[in-house]
Design an enzyme around this catalytic site. Structure first.
Site, short mmCIF file in Angstrom:
data_model
loop_
_atom_site.label_atom_id
_atom_site.label_comp_id
_atom_site.label_asym_id
_atom_site.label_seq_id
_atom_site.Cartn_x
_atom_site.Cartn_y
_atom_site.Cartn_z
N PRO A 1 -10.47 -2.94 -0.08
CA PRO A 1 -10.40 -1.64 0.59
C PRO A 1 -9.41 -0.53 -0.48
CG PRO A 1 -9.76 -2.99 2.26
CD PRO A 1 -9.87 -3.90 0.89
N GLU A 2 -10.29 0.56 -0.26
CA GLU A 2 -9.54 1.52 -1.31
C GLU A 2 -8.75 2.60 -0.30
OE1 GLU A 2 -12.47 2.71 -4.64
OE2 GLU A 2 -13.27 0.91 -4.01
N ARG B 1 -9.60 -14.47 4.04
CA ARG B 1 -9.45 -14.92 2.87
C ARG B 1 -8.03 -15.10 2.40
NH1 ARG B 1 -14.25 -11.38 -0.27
NH2 ARG B 1 -16.06 -12.17 0.82
N HIS C 1 -9.45 -15.74 12.58
CA HIS C 1 -8.46 -15.87 11.39
C HIS C 1 -7.17 -14.97 11.67
CE1 HIS C 1 -11.82 -17.63 9.29
NE2 HIS C 1 -12.55 -16.69 9.55
N ARG D 1 -4.00 9.03 -23.27
CA ARG D 1 -4.05 7.57 -23.45
C ARG D 1 -5.48 7.42 -24.28
NH1 ARG D 1 -2.79 4.46 -17.83
NH2 ARG D 1 -0.51 5.47 -17.43
#
Length: 283
Positions: A2-3, A115, A95, A157
């Site tokens: 997820p973002e 997970r 879960h 950068r």
């Protein structure tokens, strides 16, 4: 994983359901779910019992629930974590890792994680901003995000533009999906050197990042499987609006060229060979 849009969708749902409610119990059903809470599950349960949730906040991909004690519950969804609101009499999920009950007897907050890469912990004195996540940069949807500082740091950068977008200490919340989508909109290949970008180019890219994230939030995020859902168990539908990510061998929506997939940092990048040509000089 997820973002920002997925985590923000969960944050908004949680804020609606838990703000102002008092925790009765915090039951840990799998120790790995609180592995970052070093004092252990008994301490986790004891320090949360009787505490009232004041709000639900987010920094990048992390959530935290400020408590009336001045502490906070930090949450990260990992690869498959879900924070679900469920009726008290609903059957346990396969879960289920952590269950919060509330003194009003209403819907429970459940942390489900197939997970077990995600997790919860308590940050002492972390109600305003937990120390554990203070190193993470503000995200571009934050009103206090500094566009000028980001522009200067990006251009200062010597790295690839996609690597920079994924650097959570530079700009938070952007992951593989939304980086590819913003780069497609900006017409930039992910390996373009950041120190070769002009100020206007970085500003345009940042604008596209904001547009993509904003549209994805409205759509409830992106769901490719049943692992990402909101607090009501519903999937997001931004996958219907993707222009690059996951569209290998499909025509570009802008020029018709075939979308390509390339390896990048042990994951896949998707781009248009015509709209996003590879730079002649890579980093």
């Amino acid at each position: 994983m997820p973002e920002l849009p997925e985590v923000e969708t969960v944050r908004m749902g949680l804020a609606k359901w838990v703000t102002g409610r008092t925790i009765a119990t915090a039951e840990v059903l799998h120790p790995r779910a609180i592995r970052r809470h070093l004092p252990g599950d008994a301490h986790f349960a004891a320090v949360l019992a009787g505490r009232t949730v004041l709000d639900v906040s987010r920094r990048g991909k992390y959530l935290w629930l400020p408590l009336d004690s001045g502490d906070a519950v930090i949450g990260h969804l990992g690869m498959s974590g879900q924070l679900l609101m469920q009726p008290a009499d609903a059957a346990d999920e396969k879960h289920l890792r952590v269950r919060f009950t509330f003194t009003d007897g209403g819907p429970q907050l459940r942390f489900v994680d197939q997970r077990t890469f995600g997790g919860l912990s308590v940050s002492e004195g972390g109600a305003e901003l937990p120390d554990e996540i203070s190193h993470i940069a503000r995200d571009p949807m934050d009103p206090l995000f500094d566009d000028e500082a980001f522009n200067a740091r990006m251009r200062g950068r010597h790295t690839e533009v996609k690597r920079a977008l994924l650097d959570q200490t530079l700009i938070s919340g952007v992951g593989n999906i939304y980086a590819d989508e913003a780069l497609w909109r900006a017409g930039l290949h992910g390996t373009r050197p950041t120190d070769q970008l002009t100020r206007p180019a970085v500003a345009r890219l940042l604008g596209h990042v904001r547009d993509v994230l904003g549209e994805a939030i409205v759509a409830g995020g992106t769901s490719f499987d049943e692992l990402y859902v909101d607090v009501n168990g519903e999937s997001g539908y931004f996958d219907r609006s993707l222009n690059a990510y996951g569209r290998e061998n499909e025509p570009c929506h802008r020029c018709g060229a075939v979308i390509r997939r390339e390896q990048f940092m042990n994951r896949s990048s998707f781009s248009c060979p015509r709209c996003q040509p590879r730079p002649r000089k890579a980093v």
